[in-house]
Design an enzyme around this catalytic site. Sequence first.
Site, mmCIF file in Angstrom:
data_model
loop_
_atom_site.group_PDB
_atom_site.id
_atom_site.type_symbol
_atom_site.label_atom_id
_atom_site.label_comp_id
_atom_site.label_asym_id
_atom_site.label_seq_id
_atom_site.Cartn_x
_atom_site.Cartn_y
_atom_site.Cartn_z
ATOM 1 N N CYS A 202 3.094 -3.082 2.571
ATOM 2 C CA CYS A 202 2.598 -2.149 3.588
ATOM 3 C C CYS A 202 1.592 -2.783 4.553
ATOM 4 O O CYS A 202 1.593 -2.456 5.739
ATOM 5 C CB CYS A 202 2.012 -0.917 2.908
ATOM 6 S SG CYS A 202 3.269 -0.008 1.963
ATOM 7 N N LYS B 285 3.654 8.938 3.259
ATOM 8 C CA LYS B 285 4.724 8.150 3.865
ATOM 9 C C LYS B 285 5.640 7.596 2.781
ATOM 10 O O LYS B 285 5.258 7.534 1.608
ATOM 11 C CB LYS B 285 4.146 7.009 4.709
ATOM 12 C CG LYS B 285 3.355 5.971 3.921
ATOM 13 C CD LYS B 285 2.702 4.961 4.860
ATOM 14 C CE LYS B 285 1.954 3.867 4.119
ATOM 15 N NZ LYS B 285 2.804 2.996 3.311
ATOM 16 N N ASP C 65 -3.024 3.141 1.325
ATOM 17 C CA ASP C 65 -2.373 3.363 0.028
ATOM 18 C C ASP C 65 -3.173 2.932 -1.208
ATOM 19 O O ASP C 65 -2.607 2.351 -2.139
ATOM 20 C CB ASP C 65 -1.008 2.636 0.001
ATOM 21 C CG ASP C 65 -0.108 3.006 1.159
ATOM 22 O OD1 ASP C 65 -0.444 3.932 1.918
ATOM 23 O OD2 ASP C 65 0.939 2.362 1.316
#
Length: 197
Positions: free
Chosen positions: A111, A78, A18
């Site tokens: 995350c 996601k 990310d």
Amino acid sequence: MASIGRLSTKDAVLLLCDMQEKFRPNIFQFPNIVSNAARLLKASRVLGIPPILTEQYPKGLGPTVPELEAADLTAYAKTSFTMMIDEVEKQMQALGNPKQAILCGIEAHACIACTTYDLLEKGIEVHIVADAVSSRSQTDRLFALSRLKQSGAFLTTTEAVLLQLVQDAKHPNFKEIQKLLAHPSPDTGLLSFFSAL
């Protein structure tokens, strides 16, 4: 026997979590985090370690930043905080279920943490590259790293990963990896935290 955490090119995967445009202004040490992750990605290509890239809600948070130099990779979108979504699980299976994951990206307490817990529960050894991981808050970042170490992840650095993967100056790819080590990794504000480890 408990694992000592020796990295191997044969059984590892590089997970890039990310590193997206909208995070750029808010993540502590963002340019240096991405620079270190890009170095890991370059090394993975030299050493044949497969990389897997995710993006958190790219419609809202934008694409992966160009300086990661990951444009050739499939970005798995996601909404969950873990990288271990169905598409990534399938990719891991297609790679023969690697036993080690080298993990970098953001955010450490979200995350990165959720991905680490999922990987550890699957019996995969996790190597969190501390100088290639961050959060908006340095407090969240540092306590996340401490917490993840308690859970059994190995904390390491970009340069340590590169050197462990080649292990010998006689390694056929050492010269290429050495070029990636020409400049020391930038300081990402971890030194003040080290005493707490």
